[in-house]
Design an enzyme around this catalytic site. Structure first.
Site, mmCIF file in Angstrom:
data_model
loop_
_atom_site.group_PDB
_atom_site.id
_atom_site.type_symbol
_atom_site.label_atom_id
_atom_site.label_comp_id
_atom_site.label_asym_id
_atom_site.label_seq_id
_atom_site.Cartn_x
_atom_site.Cartn_y
_atom_site.Cartn_z
ATOM 1 N N LYS A 11 0.827 -1.209 -0.025
ATOM 2 C CA LYS A 11 -0.043 -0.069 -0.107
ATOM 3 C C LYS A 11 0.863 1.310 0.128
ATOM 4 C CE LYS A 11 -3.968 -2.256 2.370
ATOM 5 N NZ LYS A 11 -4.987 -2.251 3.302
ATOM 6 N N TYR A 51 -12.713 -1.997 -3.406
ATOM 7 C CA TYR A 51 -13.074 -2.061 -2.079
ATOM 8 C C TYR A 51 -14.587 -1.972 -2.002
ATOM 9 C CZ TYR A 51 -8.295 -2.060 0.179
ATOM 10 O OH TYR A 51 -7.055 -2.643 0.599
ATOM 11 N N PHE A 59 -15.285 3.489 7.374
ATOM 12 C CA PHE A 59 -14.003 3.825 7.140
ATOM 13 C C PHE A 59 -13.721 4.039 5.409
ATOM 14 C CE2 PHE A 59 -13.899 -0.719 7.960
ATOM 15 C CZ PHE A 59 -13.427 -1.298 6.489
ATOM 16 N N THR A 93 -5.268 -7.344 10.556
ATOM 17 C CA THR A 93 -5.478 -5.854 10.165
ATOM 18 C C THR A 93 -5.199 -4.714 10.903
ATOM 19 O OG1 THR A 93 -7.495 -6.894 9.065
ATOM 20 C CG2 THR A 93 -7.342 -4.297 9.095
ATOM 21 N N ASN A 114 -2.198 0.259 6.738
ATOM 22 C CA ASN A 114 -1.428 -0.919 7.333
ATOM 23 C C ASN A 114 -0.517 -1.881 6.519
ATOM 24 O OD1 ASN A 114 -3.442 -2.075 5.705
ATOM 25 N ND2 ASN A 114 -4.482 -3.049 7.011
ATOM 26 N N HIS A 117 -2.135 -5.568 1.541
ATOM 27 C CA HIS A 117 -3.638 -6.052 1.667
ATOM 28 C C HIS A 117 -3.389 -7.396 1.109
ATOM 29 C CE1 HIS A 117 -7.526 -7.117 0.276
ATOM 30 N NE2 HIS A 117 -7.180 -7.539 -0.896
ATOM 31 N N GLU A 128 -10.211 -10.907 -6.957
ATOM 32 C CA GLU A 128 -8.977 -9.770 -6.865
ATOM 33 C C GLU A 128 -8.012 -10.053 -8.039
ATOM 34 O OE1 GLU A 128 -9.910 -8.689 -2.247
ATOM 35 O OE2 GLU A 128 -8.017 -9.696 -2.772
#
Ligand code: CMP
Length: 140
Positions: A11, A51, A59, A93, A114, A117, A128
């Site tokens: 990320k 997402y 969030f 997470t 974080n 993913h 995905e």
């Protein structure tokens, strides 16, 4: 058992801090093989679509802002039990709940930023992987 594949994203918080190689090395040391990879700056529609299952969560807006705030490095990881192995290497997470020695415990800034993913099951992994890669782009 046939090797399994999972979708992994390094990320923006991690690419910003130049941690791509360090994180890839954790995957490889765990026996996961990078069989496809690309670096992208996600558009807002791409992040929202990826997402989409979280659209109703409080969030969601923050997550989309964060995921479009800098480049991501996306890979298909392959190996025995790749989905669960990757989740073990990533940790929980929330980095405060992640086990010592996991990527999120060592590198994540907070529950949103974080660092990584990873797909959470076989159906999500297939979906995905298809979202980001064509069959031709994956070489085992
Ligand atoms: P990821 O595994 O990519 O899946 C959804 C993401 O939403 C998660 O990692 C975090 O980056 C982000 N997120 C932000 N806040 C939360 C939260 N309270 N619970 C779960 N995920 C969150």
């Amino acid at each position: 058992m046939a090797p399994e594949r999972t979708l992994s994203i390094i990320k923006p918080d991690a690419t910003r801090r130049n941690l791509t190689g360090e994180i890839l090395s954790r995957f490889e040391k765990a026996g996961l093989r990078v069989v496809a990879q690309k670096r992208l700056l996600l558009s807002r529609p791409q992040a929202e679509a990826f997402y989409a299952v979280h659209r109703q969560r409080p969030f969601f807006a923050g997550l989309v802002n964060f995921m479009t705030s800098g480049p991501v490095v996306i890979q298909v990881l392959e190996g025995e039990g790749a989905i669960s192995k990757n989740r073990e290497v990533m940790g929980a997470t929330d980095p405060q709940k992640a086990a010592p020695g996991t990527i999120r415990r060592d590198f994540a800034e907070n529950i949103e930023a974080n660092s990584v993913h990873g797909s959470d099951g076989p159906d999500t992994a297939a979906e995905e992987i298809r979202f980001f890669f064509s069959t031709m782009e994956i070489t085992g």
